[in-house]
Enzyme design. Structure first.
Site, PDB file in Angstrom:
ATOM      1  N   ARG A   1       0.849  -1.203   0.000  1.00  0.00           N
ATOM      2  CA  ARG A   1       0.000   0.000   0.000  1.00  0.00           C
ATOM      3  C   ARG A   1       0.877   1.242   0.000  1.00  0.00           C
ATOM      4  NH1 ARG A   1      -4.562  -0.084   4.505  1.00  0.00           N
ATOM      5  NH2 ARG A   1      -2.773   0.092   5.883  1.00  0.00           N
TER       6      ARG A   1
ATOM      7  N   THR B   1      -1.656   7.402  -0.158  1.00  0.00           N
ATOM      8  CA  THR B   1      -2.960   7.225  -0.821  1.00  0.00           C
ATOM      9  C   THR B   1      -3.673   5.962  -0.348  1.00  0.00           C
ATOM     10  OG1 THR B   1      -2.007   5.899  -2.590  1.00  0.00           O
ATOM     11  CG2 THR B   1      -2.040   8.304  -2.912  1.00  0.00           C
TER      12      THR B   1
ATOM     13  N   ASP C   1       0.448  -4.259  12.175  1.00  0.00           N
ATOM     14  CA  ASP C   1       0.910  -4.536  10.813  1.00  0.00           C
ATOM     15  C   ASP C   1       1.275  -6.019  10.714  1.00  0.00           C
ATOM     16  OD1 ASP C   1       2.725  -4.892   8.565  1.00  0.00           O
ATOM     17  OD2 ASP C   1       2.563  -2.716   8.350  1.00  0.00           O
TER      18      ASP C   1
ATOM     19  N   ASP D   1       4.801  -6.886   9.271  1.00  0.00           N
ATOM     20  CA  ASP D   1       5.894  -6.562  10.204  1.00  0.00           C
ATOM     21  C   ASP D   1       5.930  -7.541  11.374  1.00  0.00           C
ATOM     22  OD1 ASP D   1       6.605  -4.485   8.618  1.00  0.00           O
ATOM     23  OD2 ASP D   1       5.881  -2.905   9.950  1.00  0.00           O
TER      24      ASP D   1
HETATM   25  C1  PRP Z   1      -1.205  -5.174   4.157  1.00  0.00           C
HETATM   26  C2  PRP Z   1      -1.977  -6.463   4.180  1.00  0.00           C
HETATM   27  C3  PRP Z   1      -2.857  -6.335   2.962  1.00  0.00           C
HETATM   28  C4  PRP Z   1      -3.124  -4.858   2.906  1.00  0.00           C
HETATM   29  C5  PRP Z   1      -4.522  -4.603   3.383  1.00  0.00           C
HETATM   30  O1  PRP Z   1      -0.162  -5.219   3.258  1.00  0.00           O
HETATM   31  O2  PRP Z   1      -1.170  -7.597   4.148  1.00  0.00           O
HETATM   32  O3  PRP Z   1      -2.255  -6.793   1.776  1.00  0.00           O
HETATM   33  O4  PRP Z   1      -2.188  -4.230   3.789  1.00  0.00           O
HETATM   34  O5  PRP Z   1      -4.846  -3.279   3.295  1.00  0.00           O
HETATM   35  P1  PRP Z   1      -5.957  -2.734   2.301  1.00  0.00           P
HETATM   36  O6  PRP Z   1      -7.148  -3.579   2.473  1.00  0.00           O
HETATM   37  O7  PRP Z   1      -6.168  -1.330   2.783  1.00  0.00           O
HETATM   38  O8  PRP Z   1      -5.411  -2.756   0.905  1.00  0.00           O
HETATM   39  P2  PRP Z   1       0.962  -4.087   3.187  1.00  0.00           P
HETATM   40  O9  PRP Z   1       0.632  -3.090   2.119  1.00  0.00           O
HETATM   41  O10 PRP Z   1       1.229  -3.544   4.542  1.00  0.00           O
HETATM   42  O11 PRP Z   1       2.205  -4.884   2.644  1.00  0.00           O
HETATM   43  P3  PRP Z   1       3.066  -6.028   3.385  1.00  0.00           P
HETATM   44  O12 PRP Z   1       2.165  -7.224   3.570  1.00  0.00           O
HETATM   45  O13 PRP Z   1       4.175  -6.287   2.425  1.00  0.00           O
HETATM   46  O14 PRP Z   1       3.542  -5.471   4.695  1.00  0.00           O
HETATM   47  N1  URA Z   2      -2.415  -3.985   6.905  1.00  0.00           N
HETATM   48  C1  URA Z   2      -2.033  -4.480   8.094  1.00  0.00           C
HETATM   49  O1  URA Z   2      -1.066  -5.240   8.188  1.00  0.00           O
HETATM   50  N2  URA Z   2      -2.755  -4.129   9.186  1.00  0.00           N
HETATM   51  C2  URA Z   2      -3.814  -3.322   9.104  1.00  0.00           C
HETATM   52  O2  URA Z   2      -4.433  -3.058  10.142  1.00  0.00           O
HETATM   53  C3  URA Z   2      -4.181  -2.817   7.856  1.00  0.00           C
HETATM   54  C4  URA Z   2      -3.468  -3.177   6.768  1.00  0.00           C
END
Ligand code: PRP
Ligand code: URA
Length: 208
Positions: free
Chosen positions: A104, A108, A200, A203
């Protein structure tokens, strides 16, 4: 129209989800819990898979039998979806695995695509899209779009934690895609995190 949202409210799933939410849970336990929840939820998610009825011979007599009769594909949204794969594969070891890399944009909150590698035969497959967090729904919708463009016709979205806004967005754009989650939280904060949520997921899984 039947509800396309299933909340897996089994006590064992809820027990593990509660530990997952706890900020004191360490990454090694966090990984194990996410994997275990995914395995437990897989039973519910896979109820819609096509089966074939036949007969087998037991040592005593013939018995009616039912076997899975549809290719299954698990597609993980990177990174956090990786945390669900071990559990899913323990239930359906003979399945193909795909990866969709999305992150993400922090301002945005729109998903940015960086990697796509999908199995063959998506059109025939029962496709389980795995992403533990359904927040704004942007990533899930982008992943569903990618799967459909590649021919997928039967997709279920499996999340651990969803929030209402994300469920609404997926249902608006893809009403045919059932969503499974262990819980649906009420809110998102300004940074797009699910509240109360679990933080997260990527993380916490990968200790970054
Ligand atoms: C997180 C999670 C989803 C997304 C959800 O990924 O694993 O893919 O956010 O959010 P949304 O519904 O608002 O799109 P992130 O972008 O943090 O990437 P990562 O898994 O690599 O940390
Ligand atoms: N992605 C995450 O990992 N946690 C949240 O709460 C939202 C998006």
């Amino acid at each position: 129209m039947p509800s396309k949202l299933t909340v897996c409210d089994h006590p064992v799933v809820q027990d593990k989800l509660s530990a997952l939410r706890d900020k004191h849970t360490r990454p090694d336990d966090f990984r194990l819990l996410m994997s275990e929840i995914s395995a437990l939820m897989a039973y519910e998610v896979l109820k819609g898979v096509r089966t074939r009825r036949t007969m087998v011979q037991t040592p005593l007599r013939s018995a009616s039998a039912e076997f899975l009769a549809q290719p299954i594909a698990c597609v993980a949204v990177l990174r956090a979806g990786l945390g669900m794969l071990t559990g899913l594969l323990s239930v359906v070891p003979r399945c193909r695995v795909g990866h969709i890399g999305l992150y993400r944009n922090e301002e945005t909150l729109n998903p940015v695509r960086y990697y796509v590698r999908l199995p063959k035969d998506l059109a025939e497959s029962f496709v389980i899209l795995c992403d533990p967090m359904l927040a704004t729904g942007g990533s899930a919708c982008e992943a569903i779009r990618i799967l459909k463009t590649d021919g997928a016709r039967q997709i279920v979205l499996m999340s651990v934690l969803a929030c209402r806004a994300g469920v609404r967005r997926v249902h608006e754009l893809f009403p045919e895609v059932p969503i499974y989650a262990a819980a649906v939280d009420p809110q998102l904060n300004k940074s797009g995190y699910i509240v109360p949520g679990l933080g997260d997921a990527g993380d916490r899984l990968f200790w970054t």
